[in-house]
Design an enzyme around this catalytic site. Structure first.
Site, PDB file in Angstrom:
ATOM      1  N   ASN A 146       0.828  -1.210   0.000  1.00 13.32           N
ATOM      2  CA  ASN A 146       0.000   0.000   0.000  1.00 13.32           C
ATOM      3  C   ASN A 146       0.861   1.259   0.000  1.00 13.32           C
ATOM      4  O   ASN A 146       0.396   2.323  -0.356  1.00 13.32           O
ATOM      5  CB  ASN A 146      -0.946   0.007   1.208  1.00 13.32           C
ATOM      6  CG  ASN A 146      -0.227  -0.211   2.515  1.00 13.32           C
ATOM      7  OD1 ASN A 146       0.499  -1.187   2.683  1.00 13.32           O
ATOM      8  ND2 ASN A 146      -0.388   0.704   3.439  1.00 13.32           N
ATOM      9  N   SER A 194     -11.017  -5.464   0.763  1.00 18.71           N
ATOM     10  CA  SER A 194     -11.796  -4.415   1.414  1.00 18.71           C
ATOM     11  C   SER A 194     -12.499  -3.556   0.373  1.00 18.71           C
ATOM     12  O   SER A 194     -11.867  -3.043  -0.551  1.00 18.71           O
ATOM     13  CB  SER A 194     -10.856  -3.547   2.268  1.00 18.71           C
ATOM     14  OG  SER A 194     -11.572  -2.501   2.868  1.00 18.71           O
ATOM     15  N   ALA A 195     -13.821  -3.379   0.543  1.00 23.37           N
ATOM     16  CA  ALA A 195     -14.630  -2.699  -0.477  1.00 23.37           C
ATOM     17  C   ALA A 195     -14.237  -1.233  -0.701  1.00 23.37           C
ATOM     18  O   ALA A 195     -14.276  -0.748  -1.833  1.00 23.37           O
ATOM     19  CB  ALA A 195     -16.107  -2.790  -0.103  1.00 23.37           C
ATOM     20  N   HIS A 196     -13.862  -0.532   0.380  1.00 22.34           N
ATOM     21  CA  HIS A 196     -13.635   0.907   0.191  1.00 22.34           C
ATOM     22  C   HIS A 196     -12.356   1.229  -0.578  1.00 22.34           C
ATOM     23  O   HIS A 196     -12.100   2.388  -0.916  1.00 22.34           O
ATOM     24  CB  HIS A 196     -13.679   1.665   1.534  1.00 22.34           C
ATOM     25  CG  HIS A 196     -12.442   1.565   2.379  1.00 22.34           C
ATOM     26  ND1 HIS A 196     -11.468   2.533   2.365  1.00 22.34           N
ATOM     27  CD2 HIS A 196     -12.033   0.635   3.268  1.00 22.34           C
ATOM     28  CE1 HIS A 196     -10.516   2.194   3.235  1.00 22.34           C
ATOM     29  NE2 HIS A 196     -10.832   1.048   3.782  1.00 22.34           N
ATOM     30  N   CYS A 320      -2.212   5.569   7.829  1.00 20.41           N
ATOM     31  CA  CYS A 320      -2.263   5.057   9.197  1.00 20.41           C
ATOM     32  C   CYS A 320      -1.035   5.471   9.989  1.00 20.41           C
ATOM     33  O   CYS A 320      -1.094   5.619  11.203  1.00 20.41           O
ATOM     34  CB  CYS A 320      -2.361   3.543   9.190  1.00 20.41           C
ATOM     35  SG  CYS A 320      -3.508   2.927   7.959  1.00 20.41           S
TER      36      CYS A 320
HETATM   37  C1  LIG Z   1      -6.371  -0.341   3.553  1.00 21.97           C
HETATM   38  C2  LIG Z   1      -5.554  -1.560   3.811  1.00 21.97           C
HETATM   39  C3  LIG Z   1      -5.851  -2.428   4.868  1.00 21.97           C
HETATM   40  C4  LIG Z   1      -6.938  -2.132   5.857  1.00 21.97           C
HETATM   41  O1  LIG Z   1      -8.222  -2.203   5.278  1.00 21.97           O
HETATM   42  P1  LIG Z   1      -9.452  -1.490   6.017  1.00 21.97           P
HETATM   43  O2  LIG Z   1     -10.636  -1.924   5.242  1.00 21.97           O
HETATM   44  O3  LIG Z   1      -9.201  -0.012   5.931  1.00 21.97           O
HETATM   45  O4  LIG Z   1      -9.459  -1.996   7.428  1.00 21.97           O
HETATM   46  C5  LIG Z   1      -5.082  -3.570   5.017  1.00 21.97           C
HETATM   47  N1  LIG Z   1      -4.084  -3.849   4.159  1.00 21.97           N
HETATM   48  C6  LIG Z   1      -3.776  -3.052   3.127  1.00 21.97           C
HETATM   49  C7  LIG Z   1      -2.682  -3.439   2.194  1.00 21.97           C
HETATM   50  C8  LIG Z   1      -4.495  -1.875   2.921  1.00 21.97           C
HETATM   51  O5  LIG Z   1      -4.166  -1.077   1.900  1.00 21.97           O
END
Ligand SMILES: *Cc1c(COP(=O)(O)O)cnc(C)c1O
Length: 388
Positions: A146, A194-196, A320
């Site tokens: 990420n 994760s959907a968002h 984060c």
């Molecule tokens: C955003 C992210 C997460 C966390 O996902 P959430 O839905 O925000 O809890 C975990 N791992 C990676 C690689 C991410 O980019």
């Protein structure tokens, strides 16, 4: 320029969700007609997510998002398989959802090994071969970073782990919906999404659990999700996630090359117009939308705040870790010196990003860096490496 942190819910997704909040609001566990309507919507959403990923519906567990999926995969798998062994392998460049879950297990009777990465952020496969043992129950790696965008050689990682009988969890939160992910072909045992992160709503995600893989639930309280995650399901969220994934998969053929072009345009412009910069992450095996740059003699936060004034949202490190001012653990693991890591920015593009946006951002960045460097006693302009 911060789509890696989150994305807006697309209007079609919201439209698909709306009926399940206003009219068909039943509890999918209820027997009556309202419940049956909700149950059908949930089943359809699960079926759609499964078919888009070419897996079976029973292999999809809906969760509250990427962090929960990753926790369920790591803690749930380690707990369920503790009799077989108590050794877990992960990498030094994971998201905190993984790192902190592993740290928790390491305080509670498990042993953890953190694999090193090379200068591009690629996990060292020989280190994995050396680390894996008979009592290794789980290998958990981030599919694509990420922060720096590097896509890991997950097929090789899975092969090495499976040879020794260890299960593999992929944190695919940045890849599902962004690039093609063929779970079956890879042979992954557990996959978080994760959907968002793909234009769905926040607070909903899924964990793929390969048939036959046992996990202990984190949340107890009922037989929901085939006893893997108790709690009344977020029906509208699941419907929204399925719709969002459908749209993302539909658009992938156009979006991947389009974003890759924008990424390369931005990287080329930054490299040619700003001196003393470096691009972090693998140059080609990289998420199409990710640019991560270290700009020497300036602070990432100072650039971030100046860009914010111009209406440009970027991240220094990851959202984060932006609350702390210590440099990114990912960049440090890649061997970026701490003083250079401090001048790092992540720019991540998405569906709304245009060529003009890239031009605007580069102009702003060039101006801001020049202004900040004028105030830096350490900066000497020019291509030479005249530090100090
Ligand atoms: C955003 C992210 C997460 C966390 O996902 P959430 O839905 O925000 O809890 C975990 N791992 C990676 C690689 C991410 O980019």
């Amino acid at each position: 320029m911060d789509y890696a942190a989150t994305t807006p819910t697309s209007p079609e997704v919201l439209d698909a969700m709306r009926p399940y909040m206003l009219e068909d609001f039943g509890n999918p566990s209820s027997i009556h007609s309202f419940g049956r309507e909700a149950k059908k919507a949930l089943d359809d959403a699960r079926g759609k997510v499964a078919s888009l990923l070419s897996v079976a519906p029973e292999e999809i567990v809906f969760t509250s998002g990427g962090s929960e999926s990753t926790n369920l995969a790591i803690k749930g798998c380690a707990t369920a398989n503790a009799k077989r062994g108590r050794h877990i392998i992960t990498s030094s460049i994971e998201h905190h959802a993984c790192l902190d879950a592993v740290k928790y297990l390491a305080r509670n009777g498990f042993e953890a090994t953190y694999l090193p990465v090379d200068g591009d952020g690629v996990i060292d496969l020989n280190a994995l071969r050396a680390a894996i043992r008979d009592d290794t129950v789980l290998v958990s790696v981030i599919h694509a970073s990420n922060e720096v965008g590097t896509i890991q050689p997950v097929k090789e990682i899975i092969e090495i782990a499976h040879e020794k009988g260890a299960l593999v969890h992929l944190d695919s939160v940045q890849t599902v919906g962004a690039i093609p992910v063929n779970i079956r072909e890879l042979g992954a045992d557990l996959v978080s999404m994760s959907a968002h992160k793909f234009y769905g709503p926040k607070g909903v995600g899924a964990l793929y659990v390969r048939k036959g893989v046992r996990i202990t639930p984190l949340i107890h309280g009922g037989p929901h999700e085939k006893k893997r995650r108790a709690g009344t399901q977020n029906v509208a969220g699941a419907v929204g996630m399925a719709k969002a994934l459908e749209l993302a998969v539909e658009q992938m053929d156009q979006e991947v090359p389009r974003l890759t072009r924008l990424r390369e345009k931005m990287i080329d412009a930054i490299l040619s117009r700003i001196d003393h910069v470096r691009i972090n992450g693998h140059r080609t095996r990289r998420l199409p939308n990710n640019v991560n740059v270290s700009i020497e003699y300036v602070e990432g936060e100072a650039i971030l705040l100046n860009l914010d004034v111009k209406g440009i949202a970027v991240s220094s490190g990851s959202a984060c870790s932006s609350e702390s001012l210590s440099p990114s653990h990912v960049l440090l693991a890649m061997g970026v010196p701490p003083e250079v890591a401090h001048g790092s920015l992540r720019l991540s593009m998405g569906r709304g990003t245009t060529e003009d946006d890239v031009d605007y951002v580069v102009e702003a960045l060039v101006d801001i860096v020049a202004k900040l460097r004028q105030m830096s006693p350490l900066y000497v302009s020019g291509p030479c490496d005249c530090k100090g």
